[in-house]
Design a protein around this motif. Sequence first.
Motif, PDB file in Angstrom:
ATOM      1  N   MET A  49       0.434  48.801  16.629  1.00  0.00           N
ATOM      2  CA  MET A  49       1.056  50.072  16.213  1.00  0.00           C
ATOM      3  C   MET A  49       1.021  51.132  17.328  1.00  0.00           C
ATOM      4  SD  MET A  49       1.975  49.390  13.030  1.00  0.00           S
ATOM      5  CE  MET A  49       2.175  50.876  12.089  1.00  0.00           C
ATOM      6  N   GLN A  50       1.094  50.679  18.589  1.00  0.00           N
ATOM      7  CA  GLN A  50       1.005  51.589  19.732  1.00  0.00           C
ATOM      8  C   GLN A  50       2.355  52.140  20.179  1.00  0.00           C
ATOM      9  OE1 GLN A  50      -1.850  52.750  21.158  1.00  0.00           O
ATOM     10  NE2 GLN A  50      -2.816  51.694  19.438  1.00  0.00           N
ATOM     11  N   MET A  97       7.735  48.421  14.347  1.00  0.00           N
ATOM     12  CA  MET A  97       6.374  48.399  14.893  1.00  0.00           C
ATOM     13  C   MET A  97       5.671  47.188  14.292  1.00  0.00           C
ATOM     14  SD  MET A  97       5.389  52.456  14.617  1.00  0.00           S
ATOM     15  CE  MET A  97       3.998  52.425  15.728  1.00  0.00           C
ATOM     16  N   THR A  98       4.543  46.809  14.900  1.00  0.00           N
ATOM     17  CA  THR A  98       3.766  45.688  14.378  1.00  0.00           C
ATOM     18  C   THR A  98       2.284  46.014  14.441  1.00  0.00           C
ATOM     19  OG1 THR A  98       3.369  43.308  14.511  1.00  0.00           O
ATOM     20  CG2 THR A  98       3.663  44.477  16.600  1.00  0.00           C
ATOM     21  N   GLU A  99       1.528  45.436  13.507  1.00  0.00           N
ATOM     22  CA  GLU A  99       0.074  45.561  13.497  1.00  0.00           C
ATOM     23  C   GLU A  99      -0.556  44.428  14.296  1.00  0.00           C
ATOM     24  OE1 GLU A  99      -0.423  45.510   9.267  1.00  0.00           O
ATOM     25  OE2 GLU A  99      -0.267  47.682   9.108  1.00  0.00           O
ATOM     26  N   GLN A 100       0.228  43.439  14.665  1.00  0.00           N
ATOM     27  CA  GLN A 100      -0.231  42.293  15.431  1.00  0.00           C
ATOM     28  C   GLN A 100      -0.185  42.628  16.919  1.00  0.00           C
ATOM     29  OE1 GLN A 100       2.670  39.431  14.107  1.00  0.00           O
ATOM     30  NE2 GLN A 100       1.349  38.709  12.442  1.00  0.00           N
ATOM     31  N   LEU A 137      10.266  50.167  10.479  1.00  0.00           N
ATOM     32  CA  LEU A 137       9.949  48.913   9.809  1.00  0.00           C
ATOM     33  C   LEU A 137       8.712  48.291  10.430  1.00  0.00           C
ATOM     34  CD1 LEU A 137      13.573  47.490   9.683  1.00  0.00           C
ATOM     35  CD2 LEU A 137      12.321  48.593   7.852  1.00  0.00           C
ATOM     36  N   ILE A 138       7.844  47.769   9.597  1.00  0.00           N
ATOM     37  CA  ILE A 138       6.653  47.038  10.048  1.00  0.00           C
ATOM     38  C   ILE A 138       6.991  45.562   9.947  1.00  0.00           C
ATOM     39  CG2 ILE A 138       4.190  46.642   9.712  1.00  0.00           C
ATOM     40  CD1 ILE A 138       5.014  49.546  10.544  1.00  0.00           C
ATOM     41  N   VAL A 139       6.845  44.851  11.068  1.00  0.00           N
ATOM     42  CA  VAL A 139       7.240  43.447  11.140  1.00  0.00           C
ATOM     43  C   VAL A 139       6.072  42.560  11.530  1.00  0.00           C
ATOM     44  CG1 VAL A 139       9.640  44.029  11.689  1.00  0.00           C
ATOM     45  CG2 VAL A 139       7.994  43.628  13.537  1.00  0.00           C
ATOM     46  N   GLU A 140       6.211  41.255  11.242  1.00  0.00           N
ATOM     47  CA  GLU A 140       5.254  40.240  11.667  1.00  0.00           C
ATOM     48  C   GLU A 140       6.018  39.125  12.343  1.00  0.00           C
ATOM     49  OE1 GLU A 140       2.970  38.791   8.380  1.00  0.00           O
ATOM     50  OE2 GLU A 140       1.874  40.682   8.146  1.00  0.00           O
ATOM     51  N   LYS A 141       5.415  38.591  13.417  1.00  0.00           N
ATOM     52  CA  LYS A 141       6.050  37.489  14.144  1.00  0.00           C
ATOM     53  C   LYS A 141       5.977  36.207  13.324  1.00  0.00           C
ATOM     54  CE  LYS A 141       6.129  35.276  18.631  1.00  0.00           C
ATOM     55  NZ  LYS A 141       5.538  35.198  19.965  1.00  0.00           N
ATOM     56  N   LEU A 142       7.058  35.438  13.363  1.00  0.00           N
ATOM     57  CA  LEU A 142       7.074  34.144  12.657  1.00  0.00           C
ATOM     58  C   LEU A 142       6.620  33.031  13.564  1.00  0.00           C
ATOM     59  CD1 LEU A 142      10.382  34.328  10.613  1.00  0.00           C
ATOM     60  CD2 LEU A 142       8.068  34.685   9.821  1.00  0.00           C
TER      61      LEU A 142
END
Length: 188
Positions: A140-141, A160-163, A183-188
């Motif tokens: 989230m930087q 943004m991502t938390e990963q 949007l908060i996303v996650e890598k697949l």
Amino acid sequence: MEFLDGLDPQLKLFWYIAIPVSLIFVLQTILTFVGSGGSDGIEADFDGDLDSAEAPFQLFSFRNLINFLLGFSWTGISFYKLIPNTTLLILLSLAIGYAFVYSFFLIIRQIQKLGEDNTFRLEKTLNRIADVYLAIPGKMQGKGKIMVSLNGSVRELDAMTEQDKIETNATVRIMRVESGNILIVEKL
């Protein structure tokens, strides 16, 4: 209207229905294309709950009456000499009149399908798969960009991502929407 004087009474009746109904139909058509015919006609005065029905418009309306009478009268005129049996002629005219109303229902249903709601809302992107357009910094930087397809169009949105950092061209899933339309996303 002198041409009606020598006709059989049944054929006269068909003509007496066809002429005014055809004029009203032409007038309705012109008003519809001009934009004045937005209403479905005169409402029937009876108690009945038709609001929950799946009909695209009122069944008992002036427009539907005109459509029925148009099919009924012109069928009677067209087949008067071909079908000498009066009962059969009236039954055919009734069937064609009903067919006119039914075909009008089908046309209106198809037109209503064209009016679907394609308003873009971020909530509609939840759980969708997207491609990373600009790398997304991790934890989230910072913001990156993703490309998501929705309703036949591709949108470029902030993400943004938390990963850990997600590189360009990676595939991600949209998990939630944060304040500020990010949007908060996650890598697949």
